[in-house]
Design a protein around this motif. Sequence first.
Motif, PDB file in Angstrom:
ATOM      1  N   ALA A 228       0.810  -1.214   0.000  1.00  0.00           N
ATOM      2  CA  ALA A 228       0.000   0.000   0.000  1.00  0.00           C
ATOM      3  C   ALA A 228       0.847   1.269   0.000  1.00  0.00           C
ATOM      4  CB  ALA A 228      -0.922  -0.006   1.224  1.00  0.00           C
ATOM      5  N   ASN A 229       2.118   1.151   0.392  1.00  0.00           N
ATOM      6  CA  ASN A 229       2.965   2.343   0.466  1.00  0.00           C
ATOM      7  C   ASN A 229       4.427   1.924   0.275  1.00  0.00           C
ATOM      8  OD1 ASN A 229       3.864   1.242   2.965  1.00  0.00           O
ATOM      9  ND2 ASN A 229       2.043   2.111   3.942  1.00  0.00           N
ATOM     10  N   LEU A 230       5.313   2.920   0.317  1.00  0.00           N
ATOM     11  CA  LEU A 230       6.723   2.622   0.012  1.00  0.00           C
ATOM     12  C   LEU A 230       7.328   1.633   1.018  1.00  0.00           C
ATOM     13  CD1 LEU A 230       9.085   3.251  -1.918  1.00  0.00           C
ATOM     14  CD2 LEU A 230       9.796   5.023  -0.317  1.00  0.00           C
ATOM     15  N   LYS A 231       6.959   1.776   2.298  1.00  0.00           N
ATOM     16  CA  LYS A 231       7.541   0.865   3.301  1.00  0.00           C
ATOM     17  C   LYS A 231       7.153  -0.582   2.994  1.00  0.00           C
ATOM     18  CE  LYS A 231       8.693   3.709   7.178  1.00  0.00           C
ATOM     19  NZ  LYS A 231       8.021   4.775   7.925  1.00  0.00           N
ATOM     20  N   GLU A 232       5.902  -0.783   2.653  1.00  0.00           N
ATOM     21  CA  GLU A 232       5.459  -2.146   2.319  1.00  0.00           C
ATOM     22  C   GLU A 232       6.125  -2.638   1.026  1.00  0.00           C
ATOM     23  OE1 GLU A 232       1.011  -1.581   4.272  1.00  0.00           O
ATOM     24  OE2 GLU A 232       1.180  -2.657   2.372  1.00  0.00           O
TER      25      GLU A 232
ATOM     26  N   ASN B  51      12.131  -9.201   0.457  1.00  0.00           N
ATOM     27  CA  ASN B  51      11.751 -10.565   0.837  1.00  0.00           C
ATOM     28  C   ASN B  51      12.406 -11.569  -0.129  1.00  0.00           C
ATOM     29  OD1 ASN B  51      10.498 -13.016   1.201  1.00  0.00           O
ATOM     30  ND2 ASN B  51       8.465 -12.122   1.572  1.00  0.00           N
ATOM     31  N   PRO B  52      13.302 -12.413   0.368  1.00  0.00           N
ATOM     32  CA  PRO B  52      14.021 -13.325  -0.534  1.00  0.00           C
ATOM     33  C   PRO B  52      13.115 -14.358  -1.201  1.00  0.00           C
ATOM     34  CG  PRO B  52      14.554 -13.788   1.782  1.00  0.00           C
ATOM     35  CD  PRO B  52      13.686 -12.568   1.785  1.00  0.00           C
ATOM     36  N   ASP B  53      11.920 -14.546  -0.652  1.00  0.00           N
ATOM     37  CA  ASP B  53      11.015 -15.543  -1.244  1.00  0.00           C
ATOM     38  C   ASP B  53      10.202 -14.973  -2.413  1.00  0.00           C
ATOM     39  OD1 ASP B  53      11.869 -17.348   0.649  1.00  0.00           O
ATOM     40  OD2 ASP B  53      10.319 -16.712   2.101  1.00  0.00           O
TER      41      ASP B  53
ATOM     42  N   LYS C 105      11.518  11.055   1.160  1.00  0.00           N
ATOM     43  CA  LYS C 105      11.806  11.397   2.556  1.00  0.00           C
ATOM     44  C   LYS C 105      10.551  11.164   3.414  1.00  0.00           C
ATOM     45  CE  LYS C 105      13.916  14.914   5.362  1.00  0.00           C
ATOM     46  NZ  LYS C 105      13.658  16.302   5.686  1.00  0.00           N
ATOM     47  N   GLU C 106       9.429  11.651   2.935  1.00  0.00           N
ATOM     48  CA  GLU C 106       8.172  11.451   3.679  1.00  0.00           C
ATOM     49  C   GLU C 106       7.818   9.966   3.778  1.00  0.00           C
ATOM     50  OE1 GLU C 106       5.566  15.395   2.465  1.00  0.00           O
ATOM     51  OE2 GLU C 106       5.805  13.813   0.982  1.00  0.00           O
ATOM     52  N   ALA C 107       8.158   9.229   2.719  1.00  0.00           N
ATOM     53  CA  ALA C 107       7.729   7.823   2.663  1.00  0.00           C
ATOM     54  C   ALA C 107       8.711   6.860   3.335  1.00  0.00           C
ATOM     55  CB  ALA C 107       7.516   7.423   1.201  1.00  0.00           C
TER      56      ALA C 107
END
Length: 322
Positions: free
Chosen positions: A135-139, A146-148, A237-239
């Motif tokens: 849903a966002n940059l962190k996700e 994720n290596p899988d 930066k915000e994300a």
Amino acid sequence: MKKILAVLAAATALMAGPAPAQTYPTKQVTVIVPFAAGGPTDIVARIMADYFAKALGQQFVVENVAGAGGTTGTLRTAQSTPDGYTIMMGHMGTHGAAPALYPNLKYDPTKDFEPIGLAAGTPIIIVARKDFPAANLKEFIARAKNPDVRLSQAHAGVGSVSHSTCTMLSTQLGTKHRVVAYRGTGPALNDLVGGQVDYMCDQIVNLVEQIKAGAIKAYAIATPERSPALPDVPTTKEAGLPDYQVSAWNALFAPKGTPKEIVAKLNDTYKKALADAATRKRLLDLGSVLPDAGGQTPESLQKLVQTEVARWNPILKGQATQ
Ligand code: ASP
């Protein structure tokens, strides 16, 4: 040798008739775009070509000469007759990143061209197919690491903007994904919209429409400020990825040896294009960042090319096969 030929050709052109800039152009001018039609370089080139045609009373015809991350069309330009009838729309890849990735590159962006003018700064946005499960940059970053999960990343060939800037992203994240090369981010974007690839890093001018339409997801723009063209897209930066800061650009070049007066006439027309309300609006609506007067000279573009070649070299050296 090439240089001598270029000088001879320019001298011959000069001897052939009246001062070339007074009458130039007397026939159609070719504007080489070293990527596929419909992508950011093509878009910016066509906007400029429209203005040039109106202002100079001859057709400025875009020719897409795609291949090898833009280096094929750029070499074609460098080797064409320097008479003002072949110019090109280059960019941060062809005139900045490419030398780091092609040890045998047959042109030198700092020596084989007459810079005309910087057409547009083009911030980079990280985008994904619309149903990408983040849903966002962190996700997105969590999934990318994720290596899988093996993601596919679209780009426009080794040395292109999309390749160089996403290589920078992968290096920062420590990720390695399957890359899919296209002849430009025009066709790459079509496949992103169609869901055939997962993500890419691309110039804003290619993306505004599809982001606004919800046809793709935009995670972050890699500039210190948000773009007025896409006020809802957060900055990196915000994300949560403040170190990922990168912008590209598109600029007009002629082959080395093009008569000075013709380069000056082209620069003058380019400056008028950037001052023309309709042309400005077309570029700004797509998220371009337009240079101020100091950034509109051939000299400032020459400096930009030199700075970019030096900047990208350490970032990309040894990455050619990624
Ligand atoms: N900007 C290029 C294009 O016009 C692609 C790239 O350099 O990523 O398609």
